[in-house]
Design a protein around this motif. Sequence first.
Motif, PDB file in Angstrom:
ATOM      1  N   THR A 209       0.833  -1.205   0.000  1.00 54.61           N
ATOM      2  CA  THR A 209       0.000   0.000   0.000  1.00 54.61           C
ATOM      3  C   THR A 209       0.864   1.250   0.000  1.00 54.61           C
ATOM      4  N   ALA A 210       0.614   2.100  -0.977  1.00 54.55           N
ATOM      5  CA  ALA A 210       1.201   3.436  -1.002  1.00 54.55           C
ATOM      6  C   ALA A 210       0.241   4.321  -0.209  1.00 54.55           C
ATOM      7  N   VAL A 211       0.636   4.660   1.016  1.00 54.65           N
ATOM      8  CA  VAL A 211      -0.201   5.497   1.876  1.00 54.65           C
ATOM      9  C   VAL A 211       0.302   6.935   1.752  1.00 54.65           C
ATOM     10  N   LEU A 212      -0.542   7.792   1.193  1.00 58.11           N
ATOM     11  CA  LEU A 212      -0.199   9.208   1.070  1.00 58.11           C
ATOM     12  C   LEU A 212      -0.907   9.983   2.168  1.00 58.11           C
ATOM     13  N   ASP A 213      -0.306  11.092   2.584  1.00 59.32           N
ATOM     14  CA  ASP A 213      -0.999  11.936   3.553  1.00 59.32           C
ATOM     15  C   ASP A 213      -2.183  12.613   2.876  1.00 59.32           C
ATOM     16  N   ASP A 214      -2.968  13.331   3.657  1.00 60.49           N
ATOM     17  CA  ASP A 214      -4.200  13.923   3.130  1.00 60.49           C
ATOM     18  C   ASP A 214      -3.946  14.872   1.955  1.00 60.49           C
ATOM     19  N   LEU A 215      -2.802  15.542   1.933  1.00 61.85           N
ATOM     20  CA  LEU A 215      -2.490  16.466   0.846  1.00 61.85           C
ATOM     21  C   LEU A 215      -1.806  15.783  -0.336  1.00 61.85           C
ATOM     22  N   GLY A 216      -1.408  14.524  -0.160  1.00 60.52           N
ATOM     23  CA  GLY A 216      -0.742  13.798  -1.234  1.00 60.52           C
ATOM     24  C   GLY A 216       0.691  14.221  -1.465  1.00 60.52           C
ATOM     25  N   GLU A 217       1.314  14.815  -0.461  1.00 56.64           N
ATOM     26  CA  GLU A 217       2.692  15.301  -0.586  1.00 56.64           C
ATOM     27  C   GLU A 217       3.721  14.376   0.054  1.00 56.64           C
ATOM     28  N   ASN A 218       3.280  13.516   0.969  1.00 49.77           N
ATOM     29  CA  ASN A 218       4.185  12.626   1.708  1.00 49.77           C
ATOM     30  C   ASN A 218       3.671  11.200   1.609  1.00 49.77           C
TER      31      ASN A 218
ATOM     32  N   SER B 245      11.414 -15.895 -14.015  1.00 47.62           N
ATOM     33  CA  SER B 245      11.797 -16.962 -13.080  1.00 47.62           C
ATOM     34  C   SER B 245      10.756 -17.257 -12.022  1.00 47.62           C
ATOM     35  N   ALA B 246       9.842 -16.333 -11.796  1.00 42.21           N
ATOM     36  CA  ALA B 246       8.948 -16.484 -10.658  1.00 42.21           C
ATOM     37  C   ALA B 246       7.514 -16.128 -11.016  1.00 42.21           C
ATOM     38  N   ASP B 247       6.596 -16.864 -10.395  1.00 39.65           N
ATOM     39  CA  ASP B 247       5.190 -16.484 -10.383  1.00 39.65           C
ATOM     40  C   ASP B 247       4.969 -15.899  -8.998  1.00 39.65           C
ATOM     41  N   ALA B 248       5.031 -14.572  -8.920  1.00 40.29           N
ATOM     42  CA  ALA B 248       4.959 -13.873  -7.634  1.00 40.29           C
ATOM     43  C   ALA B 248       4.035 -12.674  -7.789  1.00 40.29           C
ATOM     44  N   PRO B 249       2.718 -12.906  -7.827  1.00 38.81           N
ATOM     45  CA  PRO B 249       1.795 -11.792  -8.053  1.00 38.81           C
ATOM     46  C   PRO B 249       1.873 -10.757  -6.937  1.00 38.81           C
ATOM     47  N   GLN B 250       1.939  -9.508  -7.342  1.00 39.59           N
ATOM     48  CA  GLN B 250       2.025  -8.388  -6.415  1.00 39.59           C
ATOM     49  C   GLN B 250       0.907  -7.412  -6.745  1.00 39.59           C
ATOM     50  N   ASP B 251       0.165  -6.985  -5.737  1.00 41.11           N
ATOM     51  CA  ASP B 251      -0.896  -5.992  -5.922  1.00 41.11           C
ATOM     52  C   ASP B 251      -0.478  -4.711  -5.222  1.00 41.11           C
ATOM     53  N   LEU B 252      -0.653  -3.594  -5.894  1.00 38.46           N
ATOM     54  CA  LEU B 252      -0.347  -2.294  -5.294  1.00 38.46           C
ATOM     55  C   LEU B 252      -1.646  -1.529  -5.101  1.00 38.46           C
ATOM     56  N   TYR B 253      -1.831  -1.039  -3.868  1.00 43.61           N
ATOM     57  CA  TYR B 253      -2.997  -0.255  -3.488  1.00 43.61           C
ATOM     58  C   TYR B 253      -2.542   1.159  -3.151  1.00 43.61           C
ATOM     59  N   LEU B 254      -3.476   2.087  -3.223  1.00 41.01           N
ATOM     60  CA  LEU B 254      -3.231   3.476  -2.867  1.00 41.01           C
ATOM     61  C   LEU B 254      -4.223   3.880  -1.788  1.00 41.01           C
ATOM     62  N   ALA B 255      -3.709   4.513  -0.743  1.00 42.79           N
ATOM     63  CA  ALA B 255      -4.569   5.068   0.306  1.00 42.79           C
ATOM     64  C   ALA B 255      -4.293   6.557   0.401  1.00 42.79           C
ATOM     65  N   ARG B 256      -5.352   7.314   0.529  1.00 41.71           N
ATOM     66  CA  ARG B 256      -5.214   8.767   0.699  1.00 41.71           C
ATOM     67  C   ARG B 256      -5.644   9.087   2.120  1.00 41.71           C
ATOM     68  N   GLY B 257      -4.637   9.265   2.967  1.00 42.57           N
ATOM     69  CA  GLY B 257      -4.881   9.539   4.369  1.00 42.57           C
ATOM     70  C   GLY B 257      -4.782   8.281   5.212  1.00 42.57           C
ATOM     71  N   ALA B 258      -4.497   8.491   6.492  1.00 48.22           N
ATOM     72  CA  ALA B 258      -4.381   7.382   7.444  1.00 48.22           C
ATOM     73  C   ALA B 258      -4.561   7.934   8.849  1.00 48.22           C
ATOM     74  N   ASP B 259      -5.027   7.058   9.741  1.00 47.78           N
ATOM     75  CA  ASP B 259      -5.187   7.410  11.150  1.00 47.78           C
ATOM     76  C   ASP B 259      -4.179   6.623  11.972  1.00 47.78           C
TER      77      ASP B 259
END
Length: 191
Positions: A54-63, A123-137
């Motif tokens: 998970t790419a967790v961004l802050d509320d402003l999307g800057e960090n 060489s590998a079957d290694a499925p990776q899922d990427l999620y995005l979150a905007r904000g976190a507590d």
Amino acid sequence: MTRDSPAERTKWIVHSERVLDENRHIRVSMANIELPNGVVFDQYVFRVPRCVMTAVLDDLGENILLIWRHRFIVDQWDWEVPGGYAEPGEDPALAAAREAEEETGWRPKNLEFLFSYQPMIGSADAPQDLYLARGADLVGEPHVDEAEAVRWMPLDEASQRIQRGEIIGAATVMAVLHALAGRATAPPRNP
């Protein structure tokens, strides 16, 4: 001269595949392969359960929220997005949120699926899922063995660290580049 379409090309033939080692995190096997031109060889094959990051961004999307950990295989410390294995039968989005919270102490908000990828498709079957979150507590502390440090890093700094080879994990590189691309195409904010 006409070229065959991809569907008409002869596929590689797998003559056999034998398991060398297996546990809940990886299956290692040796496959005997024949190429369309008749060349035969043995190939190691690695199969890994689905991983979620998970790419967790802050509320402003800057960090972006990153964890600092040592990766002994490459003998390097690395800033990474939180992530881990989805348990069998577990919803991948819930697994992504769970892993982010376990590794950082922050519960992501507004989670959305970005894409799946295969980091070592040869060489590998290694499925990776990427999620995005905007904000976190902030809901607690990270699990003690998950990260040496947790930090909200400015996207520009993360980009510079990628260029210097200080951030090397594929998921983190893609997460930072995706966030920067989104910032570049976002409409200007009102002052």
